[in-house]
Design an enzyme around this catalytic site. Structure first.
Site, PDB file in Angstrom:
ATOM      1  N   HIS A   1       0.800  -1.231   0.000  1.00 55.88           N
ATOM      2  CA  HIS A   1       0.000   0.000   0.000  1.00 55.88           C
ATOM      3  C   HIS A   1       0.831   1.279   0.000  1.00 55.88           C
ATOM      4  O   HIS A   1       0.286   2.372  -0.079  1.00 55.88           O
ATOM      5  CB  HIS A   1      -0.936   0.034   1.206  1.00 55.88           C
ATOM      6  CG  HIS A   1      -0.234   0.338   2.499  1.00 55.88           C
ATOM      7  ND1 HIS A   1       0.471  -0.603   3.178  1.00 55.88           N
ATOM      8  CD2 HIS A   1      -0.106   1.488   3.199  1.00 55.88           C
ATOM      9  CE1 HIS A   1       0.999  -0.052   4.249  1.00 55.88           C
ATOM     10  NE2 HIS A   1       0.670   1.225   4.291  1.00 55.88           N
TER      11      HIS A   1
HETATM   12  C1  UD1 Z   1      -2.088   5.360   6.089  1.00 55.95           C
HETATM   13  C2  UD1 Z   1      -0.757   5.828   6.675  1.00 55.95           C
HETATM   14  C3  UD1 Z   1       0.295   4.750   6.510  1.00 55.95           C
HETATM   15  C4  UD1 Z   1      -0.186   3.440   7.089  1.00 55.95           C
HETATM   16  C5  UD1 Z   1      -1.515   3.085   6.443  1.00 55.95           C
HETATM   17  C6  UD1 Z   1      -2.067   1.791   6.979  1.00 55.95           C
HETATM   18  C7  UD1 Z   1      -0.340   8.248   6.518  1.00 55.95           C
HETATM   19  C8  UD1 Z   1       0.464   9.274   5.834  1.00 55.95           C
HETATM   20  N1  UD1 Z   1      -0.267   7.020   5.988  1.00 55.95           N
HETATM   21  O1  UD1 Z   1      -1.899   5.202   4.703  1.00 55.95           O
HETATM   22  O2  UD1 Z   1       1.465   5.151   7.193  1.00 55.95           O
HETATM   23  O3  UD1 Z   1       0.776   2.446   6.848  1.00 55.95           O
HETATM   24  O4  UD1 Z   1      -2.452   4.139   6.695  1.00 55.95           O
HETATM   25  O5  UD1 Z   1      -3.193   1.400   6.289  1.00 55.95           O
HETATM   26  O6  UD1 Z   1      -1.006   8.531   7.487  1.00 55.95           O
HETATM   27  N2  UD1 Z   1      -9.295   4.612   2.064  1.00 55.95           N
HETATM   28  C9  UD1 Z   1     -10.534   4.017   2.029  1.00 55.95           C
HETATM   29  N3  UD1 Z   1     -11.092   3.674   3.228  1.00 55.95           N
HETATM   30  C10 UD1 Z   1     -10.484   3.913   4.421  1.00 55.95           C
HETATM   31  C11 UD1 Z   1      -9.233   4.540   4.428  1.00 55.95           C
HETATM   32  C12 UD1 Z   1      -8.645   4.882   3.245  1.00 55.95           C
HETATM   33  O7  UD1 Z   1     -11.090   3.774   0.987  1.00 55.95           O
HETATM   34  O8  UD1 Z   1     -11.063   3.574   5.473  1.00 55.95           O
HETATM   35  C13 UD1 Z   1      -8.655   4.960   0.776  1.00 55.95           C
HETATM   36  C14 UD1 Z   1      -8.968   6.349   0.313  1.00 55.95           C
HETATM   37  O9  UD1 Z   1      -9.056   6.345  -1.066  1.00 55.95           O
HETATM   38  C15 UD1 Z   1      -7.739   7.145   0.695  1.00 55.95           C
HETATM   39  C16 UD1 Z   1      -6.639   6.099   0.556  1.00 55.95           C
HETATM   40  O10 UD1 Z   1      -7.256   4.861   0.927  1.00 55.95           O
HETATM   41  O11 UD1 Z   1      -7.557   8.236  -0.109  1.00 55.95           O
HETATM   42  C17 UD1 Z   1      -5.468   6.356   1.416  1.00 55.95           C
HETATM   43  O12 UD1 Z   1      -5.841   6.528   2.801  1.00 55.95           O
HETATM   44  P1  UD1 Z   1      -4.938   7.433   3.771  1.00 55.95           P
HETATM   45  O13 UD1 Z   1      -5.471   7.367   5.141  1.00 55.95           O
HETATM   46  O14 UD1 Z   1      -4.711   8.769   3.180  1.00 55.95           O
HETATM   47  O15 UD1 Z   1      -3.514   6.730   3.721  1.00 55.95           O
HETATM   48  P2  UD1 Z   1      -3.121   5.183   3.712  1.00 55.95           P
HETATM   49  O16 UD1 Z   1      -2.581   4.859   2.378  1.00 55.95           O
HETATM   50  O17 UD1 Z   1      -4.224   4.345   4.270  1.00 55.95           O
END
Ligand code: UD1
Length: 395
Positions: free
Chosen positions: A229
Protein backbone atom coordinates in the site's frame (compact mmCIF):
# COMPACT_ATOMS: atom_id res chain seq x y z
CA UNK A 1 -7.84 11.09 53.24
CA UNK A 2 -8.27 13.19 50.13
CA UNK A 3 -8.57 10.82 47.13
CA UNK A 4 -5.79 11.30 44.60
CA UNK A 5 -7.00 12.89 41.40
CA UNK A 6 -6.69 10.51 38.48
CA UNK A 7 -4.63 11.75 35.56
CA UNK A 8 -6.55 12.63 32.42
CA UNK A 9 -5.18 10.70 29.46
CA UNK A 10 -6.35 11.40 25.92
CA UNK A 11 -5.65 8.47 23.58
CA UNK A 12 -5.58 9.11 19.83
CA UNK A 13 -6.11 6.60 17.03
CA UNK A 14 -6.70 7.27 13.39
CA UNK A 15 -5.58 4.55 11.02
CA UNK A 16 -5.61 0.76 10.96
CA UNK A 17 -2.17 0.10 12.49
CA UNK A 18 -2.95 2.59 15.27
CA UNK A 19 -5.86 0.46 16.46
CA UNK A 20 -3.61 -2.56 17.04
CA UNK A 21 -1.30 -0.34 19.11
CA UNK A 22 -3.86 1.43 21.27
CA UNK A 23 -5.75 -1.76 22.22
CA UNK A 24 -3.23 -2.86 24.89
CA UNK A 25 -2.76 0.72 26.11
CA UNK A 26 -6.50 1.22 26.58
CA UNK A 27 -6.74 -2.12 28.41
CA UNK A 28 -3.87 -1.20 30.76
CA UNK A 29 -5.27 2.23 31.54
CA UNK A 30 -8.76 0.87 32.22
CA UNK A 31 -8.29 -2.80 33.12
CA UNK A 32 -11.62 -4.59 32.66
CA UNK A 33 -13.31 -5.35 36.00
CA UNK A 34 -10.79 -3.28 37.98
CA UNK A 35 -10.47 0.34 38.94
CA UNK A 36 -9.23 2.54 36.10
CA UNK A 37 -5.77 4.09 36.54
CA UNK A 38 -6.77 7.20 34.68
CA UNK A 39 -9.67 9.11 33.21
CA UNK A 40 -9.39 8.21 29.55
CA UNK A 41 -10.81 9.94 26.51
CA UNK A 42 -10.51 7.91 23.33
CA UNK A 43 -10.50 10.00 20.17
CA UNK A 44 -10.75 8.45 16.69
CA UNK A 45 -9.75 10.93 14.01
CA UNK A 46 -11.64 9.04 11.29
CA UNK A 47 -8.58 8.88 8.99
CA UNK A 48 -9.61 5.29 8.29
CA UNK A 49 -13.37 4.91 8.17
CA UNK A 50 -14.37 1.81 6.16
CA UNK A 51 -15.76 -0.94 8.37
CA UNK A 52 -13.04 -3.32 7.23
CA UNK A 53 -10.31 -0.76 8.03
CA UNK A 54 -11.73 0.50 11.33
CA UNK A 55 -14.93 -0.79 13.05
CA UNK A 56 -13.91 -4.44 12.60
CA UNK A 57 -10.59 -3.74 14.34
CA UNK A 58 -12.28 -2.10 17.32
CA UNK A 59 -14.61 -5.06 17.62
CA UNK A 60 -11.96 -7.79 17.28
CA UNK A 61 -9.43 -6.08 19.53
CA UNK A 62 -12.03 -5.30 22.19
CA UNK A 63 -11.30 -1.57 22.09
CA UNK A 64 -14.03 0.53 23.72
CA UNK A 65 -16.11 2.66 21.37
CA UNK A 66 -14.33 5.96 20.74
CA UNK A 67 -15.71 8.76 22.89
CA UNK A 68 -15.30 11.14 19.97
CA UNK A 69 -14.94 10.54 16.23
CA UNK A 70 -13.59 13.52 14.31
CA UNK A 71 -14.68 11.94 11.00
CA UNK A 72 -11.99 13.59 8.89
CA UNK A 73 -11.87 10.91 6.17
CA UNK A 74 -9.45 10.91 3.24
CA UNK A 75 -7.74 13.81 1.53
CA UNK A 76 -4.37 15.15 0.43
CA UNK A 77 -1.73 15.26 3.18
CA UNK A 78 -2.20 18.96 3.85
CA UNK A 79 -5.98 18.72 3.89
CA UNK A 80 -6.15 15.60 6.03
CA UNK A 81 -3.53 16.78 8.54
CA UNK A 82 -5.02 20.28 8.71
CA UNK A 83 -8.57 19.01 9.10
CA UNK A 84 -7.55 16.76 11.99
CA UNK A 85 -5.86 19.71 13.71
CA UNK A 86 -8.88 21.97 13.30
CA UNK A 87 -11.25 19.34 14.70
CA UNK A 88 -8.93 18.09 17.47
CA UNK A 89 -8.03 21.47 18.96
CA UNK A 90 -11.41 22.20 20.63
CA UNK A 91 -11.49 18.67 22.08
CA UNK A 92 -8.16 19.22 23.85
CA UNK A 93 -9.06 22.75 24.90
CA UNK A 94 -12.31 21.57 26.44
CA UNK A 95 -11.32 18.23 27.99
CA UNK A 96 -7.96 19.51 29.32
CA UNK A 97 -5.97 16.27 29.38
CA UNK A 98 -2.75 15.93 31.38
CA UNK A 99 -1.26 14.06 28.45
CA UNK A 100 -2.12 13.26 24.84
CA UNK A 101 -0.89 9.81 23.78
CA UNK A 102 -0.23 9.29 20.07
CA UNK A 103 1.03 6.10 18.44
CA UNK A 104 2.86 5.22 15.23
CA UNK A 105 3.62 7.52 12.31
CA UNK A 106 0.43 8.32 10.43
CA UNK A 107 -0.99 11.76 9.66
CA UNK A 108 -3.27 11.54 12.72
CA UNK A 109 -0.19 11.04 14.92
CA UNK A 110 1.59 14.23 13.92
CA UNK A 111 -1.57 16.34 13.66
CA UNK A 112 -2.71 15.57 17.21
CA UNK A 113 0.78 15.88 18.69
CA UNK A 114 1.16 19.33 17.17
CA UNK A 115 -2.21 20.51 18.52
CA UNK A 116 -1.43 19.23 22.02
CA UNK A 117 2.03 20.77 22.31
CA UNK A 118 0.75 24.15 21.12
CA UNK A 119 -1.92 24.09 23.81
CA UNK A 120 0.75 23.35 26.42
CA UNK A 121 -0.38 19.75 26.93
CA UNK A 122 2.26 17.06 27.29
CA UNK A 123 2.64 14.54 24.47
CA UNK A 124 3.57 10.87 24.77
CA UNK A 125 4.68 9.16 21.57
CA UNK A 126 4.49 5.38 21.47
CA UNK A 127 6.82 3.93 18.81
CA UNK A 128 9.18 6.90 18.91
CA UNK A 129 12.65 7.11 17.37
CA UNK A 130 12.17 4.88 14.32
CA UNK A 131 13.89 6.34 11.24
CA UNK A 132 14.06 5.12 7.66
CA UNK A 133 16.22 8.15 6.72
CA UNK A 134 14.04 8.44 3.63
CA UNK A 135 12.40 11.84 3.68
CA UNK A 136 10.27 11.04 0.64
CA UNK A 137 8.19 8.77 2.90
CA UNK A 138 5.32 10.74 4.46
CA UNK A 139 5.68 8.64 7.61
CA UNK A 140 9.32 9.72 8.08
CA UNK A 141 8.27 13.37 8.26
CA UNK A 142 5.48 12.42 10.67
CA UNK A 143 7.98 10.56 12.90
CA UNK A 144 10.51 13.40 12.99
CA UNK A 145 7.93 16.06 13.81
CA UNK A 146 6.05 13.99 16.37
CA UNK A 147 9.25 13.16 18.23
CA UNK A 148 10.26 16.81 18.25
CA UNK A 149 7.02 17.68 20.10
CA UNK A 150 6.98 14.77 22.54
CA UNK A 151 7.74 14.84 26.28
CA UNK A 152 7.73 11.08 26.72
CA UNK A 153 9.22 8.98 23.93
CA UNK A 154 8.48 5.27 24.18
CA UNK A 155 10.80 3.25 21.97
CA UNK A 156 10.53 -0.30 20.59
CA UNK A 157 14.15 -1.08 19.65
CA UNK A 158 17.67 0.19 20.45
CA UNK A 159 18.11 1.90 17.05
CA UNK A 160 15.29 4.25 18.10
CA UNK A 161 17.15 5.30 21.22
CA UNK A 162 20.30 5.99 19.19
CA UNK A 163 18.35 8.05 16.65
CA UNK A 164 16.73 10.19 19.31
CA UNK A 165 20.04 10.82 21.09
CA UNK A 166 21.58 11.86 17.79
CA UNK A 167 18.74 14.31 17.28
CA UNK A 168 19.50 15.86 20.66
CA UNK A 169 16.44 14.59 22.56
CA UNK A 170 17.07 14.74 26.31
CA UNK A 171 17.95 11.39 27.82
CA UNK A 172 15.28 11.59 30.51
CA UNK A 173 12.52 11.72 27.91
CA UNK A 174 13.52 8.43 26.25
CA UNK A 175 12.17 5.07 27.45
CA UNK A 176 13.01 1.75 25.78
CA UNK A 177 9.91 -0.29 26.58
CA UNK A 178 9.32 -2.84 23.80
CA UNK A 179 6.55 -3.11 21.30
CA UNK A 180 2.81 -2.65 21.91
CA UNK A 181 1.95 -4.20 18.54
CA UNK A 182 3.53 -7.39 19.83
CA UNK A 183 1.45 -7.13 23.02
CA UNK A 184 -1.63 -7.41 20.79
CA UNK A 185 -0.13 -10.23 18.77
CA UNK A 186 0.67 -12.27 21.86
CA UNK A 187 -2.70 -11.78 23.45
CA UNK A 188 -4.77 -12.44 20.31
CA UNK A 189 -2.82 -15.20 18.53
CA UNK A 190 -4.60 -18.09 20.29
CA UNK A 191 -8.00 -16.59 19.38
CA UNK A 192 -6.83 -15.84 15.83
CA UNK A 193 -5.78 -19.44 15.29
CA UNK A 194 -9.37 -20.54 15.77
CA UNK A 195 -10.56 -18.47 12.79
CA UNK A 196 -11.90 -20.12 9.64
CA UNK A 197 -9.83 -18.01 7.30
CA UNK A 198 -7.82 -20.92 5.87
CA UNK A 199 -11.02 -22.68 4.83
CA UNK A 200 -12.56 -19.44 3.59
CA UNK A 201 -9.51 -18.76 1.44
CA UNK A 202 -9.63 -22.38 0.16
CA UNK A 203 -6.15 -23.07 1.48
CA UNK A 204 -6.77 -26.40 3.17
CA UNK A 205 -4.75 -29.10 1.44
CA UNK A 206 -4.78 -32.80 2.22
CA UNK A 207 -3.49 -33.89 5.62
CA UNK A 208 -0.33 -35.53 4.25
CA UNK A 209 0.91 -32.67 2.12
CA UNK A 210 3.55 -30.13 3.08
CA UNK A 211 2.67 -26.97 4.97
CA UNK A 212 2.36 -25.70 8.47
CA UNK A 213 -0.12 -27.04 10.98
CA UNK A 214 -3.65 -25.66 10.68
CA UNK A 215 -5.05 -27.31 13.77
CA UNK A 216 -5.31 -30.95 14.77
CA UNK A 217 -5.26 -33.26 11.75
CA UNK A 218 -5.39 -30.36 9.29
CA UNK A 219 -2.73 -28.82 7.15
CA UNK A 220 -2.77 -25.61 5.19
CA UNK A 221 -1.44 -25.71 1.69
CA UNK A 222 1.82 -23.72 1.37
CA UNK A 223 1.04 -20.13 0.47
CA UNK A 224 2.60 -16.68 0.51
CA UNK A 225 0.84 -13.66 2.03
CA UNK A 226 1.13 -10.22 0.43
CA UNK A 227 0.32 -6.65 1.43
CA UNK A 228 1.07 -3.58 -0.64
CA UNK A 229 0.00 0.00 0.00
CA UNK A 230 3.01 2.38 0.14
CA UNK A 231 2.61 5.30 -2.26
CA UNK A 232 6.13 4.54 -3.57
CA UNK A 233 4.95 1.08 -4.67
CA UNK A 234 1.35 1.59 -5.72
CA UNK A 235 0.89 5.17 -6.92
CA UNK A 236 2.74 4.81 -10.25
CA UNK A 237 1.46 2.50 -12.93
CA UNK A 238 4.85 1.23 -14.13
CA UNK A 239 6.11 0.36 -10.67
CA UNK A 240 2.92 -1.37 -9.63
CA UNK A 241 2.76 -3.29 -12.93
CA UNK A 242 6.34 -4.54 -12.49
CA UNK A 243 5.65 -5.63 -8.94
CA UNK A 244 2.54 -7.51 -10.03
CA UNK A 245 4.62 -9.26 -12.71
CA UNK A 246 7.13 -10.52 -10.21
CA UNK A 247 4.40 -11.53 -7.77
CA UNK A 248 2.80 -13.53 -10.56
CA UNK A 249 6.13 -15.29 -11.12
CA UNK A 250 6.10 -16.33 -7.47
CA UNK A 251 2.43 -17.20 -7.87
CA UNK A 252 3.38 -19.92 -10.34
CA UNK A 253 4.79 -21.91 -7.45
CA UNK A 254 2.33 -21.23 -4.67
CA UNK A 255 -0.75 -19.06 -4.23
CA UNK A 256 -0.03 -15.51 -3.12
CA UNK A 257 -2.88 -14.30 -0.91
CA UNK A 258 -3.36 -10.55 -1.28
CA UNK A 259 -5.81 -8.72 0.99
CA UNK A 260 -5.57 -5.37 -0.76
CA UNK A 261 -5.70 -1.92 0.84
CA UNK A 262 -8.43 0.31 -0.69
CA UNK A 263 -5.79 2.67 -2.08
CA UNK A 264 -4.10 -0.23 -3.93
CA UNK A 265 -7.40 -1.60 -5.22
CA UNK A 266 -8.41 1.82 -6.51
CA UNK A 267 -5.05 2.30 -8.24
CA UNK A 268 -5.19 -1.13 -9.87
CA UNK A 269 -8.58 -0.27 -11.34
CA UNK A 270 -7.42 3.18 -12.43
CA UNK A 271 -4.27 1.82 -14.12
CA UNK A 272 -6.11 -1.06 -15.81
CA UNK A 273 -4.10 -3.65 -13.85
CA UNK A 274 -6.97 -5.48 -12.18
CA UNK A 275 -6.76 -8.41 -14.61
CA UNK A 276 -3.27 -9.28 -13.32
CA UNK A 277 -4.74 -10.78 -10.15
CA UNK A 278 -7.43 -13.37 -9.56
CA UNK A 279 -10.51 -12.57 -7.55
CA UNK A 280 -11.84 -16.10 -7.59
CA UNK A 281 -9.99 -19.36 -7.46
CA UNK A 282 -10.24 -23.05 -6.69
CA UNK A 283 -8.33 -24.91 -3.97
CA UNK A 284 -5.69 -26.23 -6.41
CA UNK A 285 -5.06 -22.94 -8.22
CA UNK A 286 -1.93 -20.79 -8.08
CA UNK A 287 -1.47 -17.10 -8.94
CA UNK A 288 -2.09 -13.90 -6.98
CA UNK A 289 -5.43 -14.09 -5.15
CA UNK A 290 -6.76 -10.65 -4.30
CA UNK A 291 -9.37 -10.11 -1.59
CA UNK A 292 -10.86 -7.09 0.18
CA UNK A 293 -9.07 -6.02 3.40
CA UNK A 294 -9.58 -8.61 6.14
CA UNK A 295 -9.84 -8.45 9.93
CA UNK A 296 -6.96 -8.44 12.41
CA UNK A 297 -7.62 -11.97 13.65
CA UNK A 298 -7.90 -13.45 10.17
CA UNK A 299 -4.76 -11.66 9.05
CA UNK A 300 -2.83 -12.82 12.10
CA UNK A 301 -3.93 -16.39 11.44
CA UNK A 302 -2.84 -16.21 7.80
CA UNK A 303 0.48 -14.65 8.77
CA UNK A 304 1.21 -17.36 11.31
CA UNK A 305 0.53 -20.10 8.73
CA UNK A 306 2.20 -18.52 5.71
CA UNK A 307 5.32 -20.03 4.15
CA UNK A 308 6.51 -16.46 3.80
CA UNK A 309 5.19 -12.91 3.69
CA UNK A 310 5.78 -10.17 1.11
CA UNK A 311 5.00 -6.67 2.35
CA UNK A 312 5.74 -2.96 2.34
CA UNK A 313 4.11 -2.43 5.76
CA UNK A 314 6.12 -1.48 8.84
CA UNK A 315 4.24 -3.43 11.48
CA UNK A 316 4.17 -6.67 9.49
CA UNK A 317 7.99 -6.74 9.48
CA UNK A 318 7.77 -6.85 13.27
CA UNK A 319 4.92 -9.33 13.52
CA UNK A 320 6.60 -11.86 11.18
CA UNK A 321 9.79 -11.58 13.22
CA UNK A 322 7.92 -12.64 16.34
CA UNK A 323 6.06 -15.40 14.50
CA UNK A 324 9.32 -16.73 13.01
CA UNK A 325 7.90 -16.44 9.49
CA UNK A 326 10.31 -15.19 6.77
CA UNK A 327 9.40 -11.73 5.49
CA UNK A 328 10.50 -10.14 2.21
CA UNK A 329 10.06 -6.39 2.50
CA UNK A 330 9.33 -4.68 -0.81
CA UNK A 331 11.18 -1.50 0.16
CA UNK A 332 14.76 -0.20 -0.11
CA UNK A 333 14.95 0.74 3.58
CA UNK A 334 13.35 0.04 6.91
CA UNK A 335 12.86 2.13 10.03
CA UNK A 336 12.81 -1.17 11.95
CA UNK A 337 16.38 -2.47 11.42
CA UNK A 338 16.17 -4.93 14.28
CA UNK A 339 13.80 -7.06 12.19
CA UNK A 340 16.62 -7.50 9.65
CA UNK A 341 19.49 -7.81 12.15
CA UNK A 342 17.78 -10.18 14.58
CA UNK A 343 14.50 -11.17 12.99
CA UNK A 344 13.21 -12.86 9.84
CA UNK A 345 13.12 -9.79 7.61
CA UNK A 346 15.03 -9.28 4.33
CA UNK A 347 14.88 -6.02 2.37
CA UNK A 348 14.35 -6.85 -1.29
CA UNK A 349 13.20 -3.49 -2.71
CA UNK A 350 11.60 -3.76 -6.14
CA UNK A 351 14.46 -5.76 -7.66
CA UNK A 352 12.74 -8.58 -9.57
CA UNK A 353 15.70 -10.96 -9.52
CA UNK A 354 16.33 -10.44 -5.85
CA UNK A 355 12.68 -10.96 -4.93
CA UNK A 356 12.47 -14.21 -6.91
CA UNK A 357 15.84 -15.43 -5.63
CA UNK A 358 14.89 -14.80 -2.00
CA UNK A 359 11.53 -16.53 -2.48
CA UNK A 360 13.36 -19.57 -3.96
CA UNK A 361 15.72 -19.68 -0.97
CA UNK A 362 12.76 -19.76 1.38
CA UNK A 363 10.98 -22.44 -0.64
CA UNK A 364 14.17 -24.49 -0.51
CA UNK A 365 13.96 -24.34 3.29
CA UNK A 366 16.68 -21.72 3.72
CA UNK A 367 14.51 -18.85 5.00
CA UNK A 368 15.64 -16.72 7.95
CA UNK A 369 14.56 -18.06 11.32
CA UNK A 370 15.68 -15.14 13.47
CA UNK A 371 15.07 -14.48 17.14
CA UNK A 372 12.63 -12.31 19.04
CA UNK A 373 14.08 -8.91 20.03
CA UNK A 374 14.44 -8.07 23.69
CA UNK A 375 11.37 -6.61 25.42
CA UNK A 376 8.99 -7.81 22.69
CA UNK A 377 7.41 -9.92 25.38
CA UNK A 378 3.78 -8.78 25.47
CA UNK A 379 4.29 -6.35 28.37
CA UNK A 380 5.18 -3.09 26.65
CA UNK A 381 1.84 -1.40 27.40
CA UNK A 382 2.19 -2.27 31.08
CA UNK A 383 5.64 -0.64 31.16
CA UNK A 384 4.39 2.43 29.30
CA UNK A 385 1.42 2.97 31.59
CA UNK A 386 3.57 2.52 34.72
CA UNK A 387 6.11 5.05 33.49
CA UNK A 388 3.43 7.49 32.37
CA UNK A 389 1.55 7.37 35.68
CA UNK A 390 4.77 7.82 37.61
CA UNK A 391 5.87 10.75 35.45
CA UNK A 392 2.46 12.43 35.67
CA UNK A 393 2.32 11.96 39.44
CA UNK A 394 5.70 13.72 39.75
CA UNK A 395 4.78 16.76 37.73
C1 UD1 B 1 -2.09 5.36 6.09
C2 UD1 B 1 -0.76 5.83 6.67
C3 UD1 B 1 0.30 4.75 6.51
C4 UD1 B 1 -0.19 3.44 7.09
C5 UD1 B 1 -1.52 3.09 6.44
C6 UD1 B 1 -2.07 1.79 6.98
C7 UD1 B 1 -0.34 8.25 6.52
C8 UD1 B 1 0.46 9.27 5.83
N1 UD1 B 1 -0.27 7.02 5.99
O1 UD1 B 1 -1.90 5.20 4.70
O2 UD1 B 1 1.47 5.15 7.19
O3 UD1 B 1 0.78 2.45 6.85
O4 UD1 B 1 -2.45 4.14 6.70
O5 UD1 B 1 -3.19 1.40 6.29
O6 UD1 B 1 -1.01 8.53 7.49
N2 UD1 B 1 -9.29 4.61 2.06
C9 UD1 B 1 -10.53 4.02 2.03
N3 UD1 B 1 -11.09 3.67 3.23
C10 UD1 B 1 -10.48 3.91 4.42
C11 UD1 B 1 -9.23 4.54 4.43
C12 UD1 B 1 -8.64 4.88 3.25
O7 UD1 B 1 -11.09 3.77 0.99
O8 UD1 B 1 -11.06 3.57 5.47
C13 UD1 B 1 -8.65 4.96 0.78
C14 UD1 B 1 -8.97 6.35 0.31
O9 UD1 B 1 -9.06 6.35 -1.07
C15 UD1 B 1 -7.74 7.14 0.70
C16 UD1 B 1 -6.64 6.10 0.56
O10 UD1 B 1 -7.26 4.86 0.93
O11 UD1 B 1 -7.56 8.24 -0.11
C17 UD1 B 1 -5.47 6.36 1.42
O12 UD1 B 1 -5.84 6.53 2.80
P1 UD1 B 1 -4.94 7.43 3.77
O13 UD1 B 1 -5.47 7.37 5.14
O14 UD1 B 1 -4.71 8.77 3.18
O15 UD1 B 1 -3.51 6.73 3.72
P2 UD1 B 1 -3.12 5.18 3.71
O16 UD1 B 1 -2.58 4.86 2.38
O17 UD1 B 1 -4.22 4.35 4.27
Amino acid sequence: MIPLKKPRVLLVAGARPNFVKIAPLAAQLRPPGREAHADVLLVHTGQHYDDAMSALFFEQLGIPRPDINLEVGSGSHGKQTGEIMVRFEPVVAEWKPDVVVVVGDVNSTVACALVAVKLGVRVAHVEAGLRSFDRTMPEEINRLLTDATADYLFVTEPSGVRNLRREGIAEEKIFLVGNVMIDSLRSFLPVAQRSNVLQEMRLMGDSTGPGRSAGPGKRARPFALLTLHRPSNVDEKEKLARLLDVLNLIGRQLPVIFPAHPRTQQNMERFGLAARVRTDWGPGDCGVWMTAPIGYLEFLHLMSEATFVLTDSGGIQEETTVLGVPCLTLRENTERPITVEEGTNTLVGRDMDRIVRCAQEILAGRGKRGRVPQLWDGRAAERIVNILLEQLARS
